[in-house]
Design a protein around this motif. Sequence first.
Motif, mmCIF file in Angstrom:
data_model
loop_
_atom_site.group_PDB
_atom_site.id
_atom_site.type_symbol
_atom_site.label_atom_id
_atom_site.label_comp_id
_atom_site.label_asym_id
_atom_site.label_seq_id
_atom_site.Cartn_x
_atom_site.Cartn_y
_atom_site.Cartn_z
ATOM 1 N N ALA A 78 29.531 -22.865 -57.842
ATOM 2 C CA ALA A 78 30.802 -22.436 -57.249
ATOM 3 C C ALA A 78 31.409 -23.566 -56.418
ATOM 4 C CB ALA A 78 30.593 -21.196 -56.390
ATOM 5 N N GLN B 154 31.867 -12.743 -56.299
ATOM 6 C CA GLN B 154 30.734 -12.232 -57.074
ATOM 7 C C GLN B 154 30.550 -10.743 -56.829
ATOM 8 O OE1 GLN B 154 27.943 -15.387 -55.467
ATOM 9 N NE2 GLN B 154 27.125 -15.190 -57.547
ATOM 10 N N LEU C 45 29.684 -15.718 -61.869
ATOM 11 C CA LEU C 45 30.703 -16.122 -60.904
ATOM 12 C C LEU C 45 32.067 -15.751 -61.461
ATOM 13 C CD1 LEU C 45 31.308 -17.726 -58.259
ATOM 14 C CD2 LEU C 45 31.498 -19.775 -59.698
ATOM 15 N N ARG D 36 25.563 -20.809 -56.340
ATOM 16 C CA ARG D 36 26.361 -21.222 -55.193
ATOM 17 C C ARG D 36 26.803 -22.687 -55.317
ATOM 18 N NH1 ARG D 36 22.964 -17.641 -53.473
ATOM 19 N NH2 ARG D 36 21.296 -18.502 -52.250
ATOM 20 N N LEU E 50 37.291 -17.183 -55.693
ATOM 21 C CA LEU E 50 35.938 -17.163 -56.246
ATOM 22 C C LEU E 50 35.211 -15.999 -55.605
ATOM 23 C CD1 LEU E 50 34.803 -20.923 -56.256
ATOM 24 C CD2 LEU E 50 35.216 -19.478 -58.252
#
Length: 326
Positions: free
Chosen positions: A198, A36, A82, A195, A34
């Motif tokens: 995620a 960004q 994301l 966040r 993951l």
Amino acid sequence: MIYILGKSPSPQFNLAMEEYCFRKLTQYDKIFLLWQNEPSIIVGKHQNTLEEINTNYVRQQGIHVVRRISGGGTVYHDLNNLNFTIISNEKNGIGFDLKSFTRPIIDTLKALGVTAELSPRNDLRINGKKICGTAQAYVNGRMMFHGCLLFNSDLSALSKGLKEPKEVIHSKGVKSVRSEVDNILPHLSRKMDVREFAARILETIQQEYPGIAEYSFSEEEISLFEEQAVSKYSHWEWNYGQSPQFSIEKKTKLLEGEILVKATVKTGRIESLELFTPFGEWKELEGQMLGVKYTPEDLKAKLREGEADKWVREFTINELAEAIVR
């Protein structure tokens, strides 16, 4: 299986990190990432960069333009979307199932009260609108599948940065297919930030793979990413020069008259150039531009080092350079 949480907002660093995981961490059958990026446009491996972006808007806004190693179309990233990557080894000759790669995302959205579907083009959609584009790369029995989830992205910047060009461009580059897009956040039953979203995806992954462990990069590995971010992913030759050969026909109207430009560009450099103006032929000037990088900055520098004033009386050097380059 391991998971990695990206900590850098740099698209160059993150693409270097992703490529390293794909090519070098082959001892792991599955890897989940993951990450960004700050505002950036990520171009597919086989695309013509200049055909995909709104060059003036991108420059004015300071948006990064970076080529990735996977195919597919051009996408926009910012810190309110994301990105996820799933890397997997093929076993026993069984082909990869793309539905299984997107299942953790679909399951997470379902748990949040949102129905998302995988379209025939392998993107994810909510109510028919695209919320995630995907792409993949395949090397020696190893698949990398990644997607960019539009959580609460700046859709205005996305639209302007990927605006359709007005010029006539002919190339063999893979062209992006524009789709109506939407953010995920408005569809959620309660507000959350990217966040937390995620974290929910990671929870889904951990439930599906109970033995998954977080992987931490060594200082040596991070140094490799930083070097690759500069030597490859920040390099004009990779991001623009790798574009397939193309031809462009472009008209620019100025107070002094109209300039028609016909050019062929190969490996990011001018291979042929014709300039048509109300003020006669500029054959010698056209010849001097051959081999120059197809950027306003390089053309301006070339025009200034020669005797451009001999031809460029009616237009400024800046006007001429910007008339030639998209």
